[in-house]
Design an enzyme around this catalytic site. Structure first.
Site, PDB file in Angstrom:
ATOM      1  CE1 TYR A 148      -3.932   2.447   0.329  1.00  0.00           C
ATOM      2  CE2 TYR A 148      -2.779   2.961   2.457  1.00  0.00           C
ATOM      3  CZ  TYR A 148      -3.742   3.128   1.316  1.00  0.00           C
ATOM      4  OH  TYR A 148      -4.820   4.174   1.487  1.00  0.00           O
ATOM      5  NE  ARG A 189     -10.683   1.293   6.474  1.00  0.00           N
ATOM      6  CZ  ARG A 189     -10.782   2.139   5.387  1.00  0.00           C
ATOM      7  NH1 ARG A 189      -9.693   3.040   5.218  1.00  0.00           N
ATOM      8  NH2 ARG A 189     -11.907   2.065   4.766  1.00  0.00           N
ATOM      9  CG  PHE A 194     -12.849  -0.228  18.571  1.00  0.00           C
ATOM     10  CD1 PHE A 194     -12.129  -1.538  18.611  1.00  0.00           C
ATOM     11  CD2 PHE A 194     -11.756   0.945  19.251  1.00  0.00           C
ATOM     12  CE1 PHE A 194     -10.821  -1.684  19.100  1.00  0.00           C
ATOM     13  CE2 PHE A 194     -10.668   0.771  19.598  1.00  0.00           C
ATOM     14  CZ  PHE A 194      -9.976  -0.662  19.521  1.00  0.00           C
ATOM     15  N   GLY A 210      -2.182  -0.490  23.203  1.00  0.00           N
ATOM     16  CA  GLY A 210      -3.149   0.560  22.864  1.00  0.00           C
ATOM     17  C   GLY A 210      -2.607   1.971  23.148  1.00  0.00           C
ATOM     18  CB  THR A 211       0.839   3.301  23.916  1.00  0.00           C
ATOM     19  OG1 THR A 211       1.582   2.325  23.369  1.00  0.00           O
ATOM     20  CG2 THR A 211       0.294   3.020  25.435  1.00  0.00           C
ATOM     21  CB  THR A 213      -1.619   8.439  18.664  1.00  0.00           C
ATOM     22  OG1 THR A 213      -0.395   8.896  17.666  1.00  0.00           O
ATOM     23  CG2 THR A 213      -0.999   8.346  20.104  1.00  0.00           C
ATOM     24  CG  ASP A 274      -0.327  -0.519  14.026  1.00  0.00           C
ATOM     25  OD1 ASP A 274      -1.262  -1.284  13.553  1.00  0.00           O
ATOM     26  OD2 ASP A 274      -0.544   0.398  14.524  1.00  0.00           O
ATOM     27  CD  GLN A 277       5.152   9.790  17.004  1.00  0.00           C
ATOM     28  OE1 GLN A 277       4.783  10.078  18.026  1.00  0.00           O
ATOM     29  NE2 GLN A 277       6.192   9.992  16.539  1.00  0.00           N
TER      30      GLN A 277
HETATM   31  N1  UDP Z   1      -6.546  -1.561  15.747  1.00  0.00           N
HETATM   32  C1  UDP Z   1      -6.935  -2.087  16.934  1.00  0.00           C
HETATM   33  N2  UDP Z   1      -8.136  -3.052  16.833  1.00  0.00           N
HETATM   34  C2  UDP Z   1      -8.605  -3.376  15.772  1.00  0.00           C
HETATM   35  C3  UDP Z   1      -8.180  -2.751  14.755  1.00  0.00           C
HETATM   36  C4  UDP Z   1      -7.146  -1.770  14.628  1.00  0.00           C
HETATM   37  O1  UDP Z   1      -6.424  -1.692  17.982  1.00  0.00           O
HETATM   38  O2  UDP Z   1      -9.612  -4.058  15.807  1.00  0.00           O
HETATM   39  C5  UDP Z   1      -5.334  -0.559  15.800  1.00  0.00           C
HETATM   40  C6  UDP Z   1      -4.291  -0.502  14.605  1.00  0.00           C
HETATM   41  O3  UDP Z   1      -3.418  -1.573  15.312  1.00  0.00           O
HETATM   42  C7  UDP Z   1      -3.874   0.749  14.481  1.00  0.00           C
HETATM   43  C8  UDP Z   1      -4.962   1.673  14.711  1.00  0.00           C
HETATM   44  O4  UDP Z   1      -6.025   0.762  15.481  1.00  0.00           O
HETATM   45  O5  UDP Z   1      -3.108   0.954  15.488  1.00  0.00           O
HETATM   46  C9  UDP Z   1      -5.732   1.983  13.361  1.00  0.00           C
HETATM   47  O6  UDP Z   1      -5.887   0.922  12.701  1.00  0.00           O
HETATM   48  P1  UDP Z   1      -6.738   0.921  11.223  1.00  0.00           P
HETATM   49  O7  UDP Z   1      -6.646  -0.534  10.634  1.00  0.00           O
HETATM   50  O8  UDP Z   1      -7.785   1.555  11.297  1.00  0.00           O
HETATM   51  O9  UDP Z   1      -5.882   1.835  10.187  1.00  0.00           O
HETATM   52  P2  UDP Z   1      -4.285   2.393  10.019  1.00  0.00           P
HETATM   53  O10 UDP Z   1      -4.368   3.692  10.612  1.00  0.00           O
HETATM   54  O11 UDP Z   1      -3.244   1.406  10.707  1.00  0.00           O
HETATM   55  O12 UDP Z   1      -4.089   2.396   8.672  1.00  0.00           O
END
Ligand code: UDP
Length: 316
Positions: A148, A189, A194, A210-211, A213, A274, A277
């Site tokens: 990506y 996502r 959630f 979960g820290t 951002t 991942d 921040q």
């Molecule tokens: N995330 C999470 N639980 C989930 C899905 C995503 O904790 O069920 C976290 C993921 O690891 C990332 C953030 O939420 O740190 C955003 O993830 P997402 O897939 O929405 O988009 P990204 O910003 O990584 O492209």
């Protein structure tokens, strides 16, 4: 204007099509439905200013789409959620490379404006915070997300090359995390994940501790930024996103408070690479486009919750 839109059945593009039509433009839209959904465009069926055909952006455009003048070409086609692009890495690279080139050629042929929707993923796991457009990024070129990140970085490069070589009036948006109605419930996502979990009273799956951002922008704000950028003369990338940053754990708490869910938090492994921040510096968008987000997170999330409640009701 007559405007060609790729990836029109996707979350952001479908909202952009609504805005273009509301502004009085004629939209010629297509999607191959790899990750987009026909339901996102169902309300447009039969609209006199909207035409849709099923098509893959990496294939040559049919003559019916290009035989009449085009004033703008907007390239939004691409898998965009980590789950989707990890499932379709080759398709993701193809649509960012070949697909972008085909759309640039269409813009060149018609002397049309061109908009590329790029991404904050160009910054990778950023070492500069908040991210400004002049930061070159920290991308792992061979990691799982590279399909990506590098696809979009290539797309930016070829867009600039078409501007420099052929004088195409190009614009590039670097889109940060965006949410709202029409996100896919199961696209992995964090916002749909959630909300889906909270509405079903299942544990909220927080990856890592979960820290990490993120900063979440409501889709109508984002679309307004894209619209302004399309009309602008700014050739270099512009960040579009909401600068309000929070940890994913704080975000989970917010979703629980908003939905009244009593569900616990379930910690799961952090996906590879991942970003730790992410927050846009939107000084440039403010200055060049007179743009900034207006919808507070609470308000945007309420609208999104209403949408997902509806989806749940239909799904039974
Ligand atoms: N995330 C999470 N639980 C989930 C899905 C995503 O904790 O069920 C976290 C993921 O690891 C990332 C953030 O939420 O740190 C955003 O993830 P997402 O897939 O929405 O988009 P990204 O910003 O990584 O492209």
């Amino acid at each position: 204007m007559r405007i060609l839109v790729s990836g029109a059945a996707g979350f952001i593009a479908s909202h952009l099509c609504d805005r273009l039509i509301a502004e009085g433009h004629f939209v010629i839209a297509f999607d191959n439905y790899l990750t987009g959904s026909a339901a996102n465009l169902r309300h447009m069926a039969g609209h006199p200013s909207f035409r849709f055909f099923r098509h893959d952006a990496t294939e040559p455009l049919p003559e019916s789409a290009t035989s009449e003048p085009l004033d703008a070409v907007l390239h939004l086609a691409s898998p965009a959620s980590p789950k989707d692009y990890l499932e379709y890495p080759i398709e993701t690279l193809d649509v960012g490379s070949l697909g972008t080139r085909r759309m640039l050629e269409a813009a060149r042929d018609h002397e049309a404006r061109f908009l590329l929707t790029s991404t904050s993923e160009c910054y990778g796991d950023p070492l500069v915070h908040p991210q400004t457009e002049t930061y070159w990024g920290n991308v792992n070129p061979v990691g799982p997300r590279s399909c990506y990140d590098e696809s979009k970085r290539f797309a930016e490069a070829i867009t600039m090359a078409y501007h420099r070589t052929h004088g195409v009036r190009t614009t590039i948006a670097r889109i940060f995390n965006t949410y709202g109605p029409r996100m896919k419930l199961n696209d992995g996502r964090v916002v749909p994940a959630f909300l889906d979990q909270a509405l079903r009273n299942q544990p909220l799956t927080v990856f890592g501790n979960g820290t990490q951002t993120r900063s979440f922008c409501y889709v109508s704000d984002l679309v307004d930024g894209l619209y302004r950028l399309m009309l602008s003369d700014e050739r270099y990338p512009v960040n579009l996103g909401n600068p309000r940053e929070m940890t994913i754990l704080e975000f989970a708490e917010q979703i629980r408070a908003l939905t009244g869910a009593a569900a616990p938090i379930l910690f799961e492994p952090l996906p590879e690479d991942d970003p730790k921040q992410r927050r846009p510096d939107i000084t440039k968008a403010r200055t060049v486009l007179g743009w900034e987000p207006k919808i507070p997170l609470e308000e945007g999330l309420r609208a999104t919750v209403d949408y997902f409640r509806g989806v749940h009701a239909v799904a039974g």
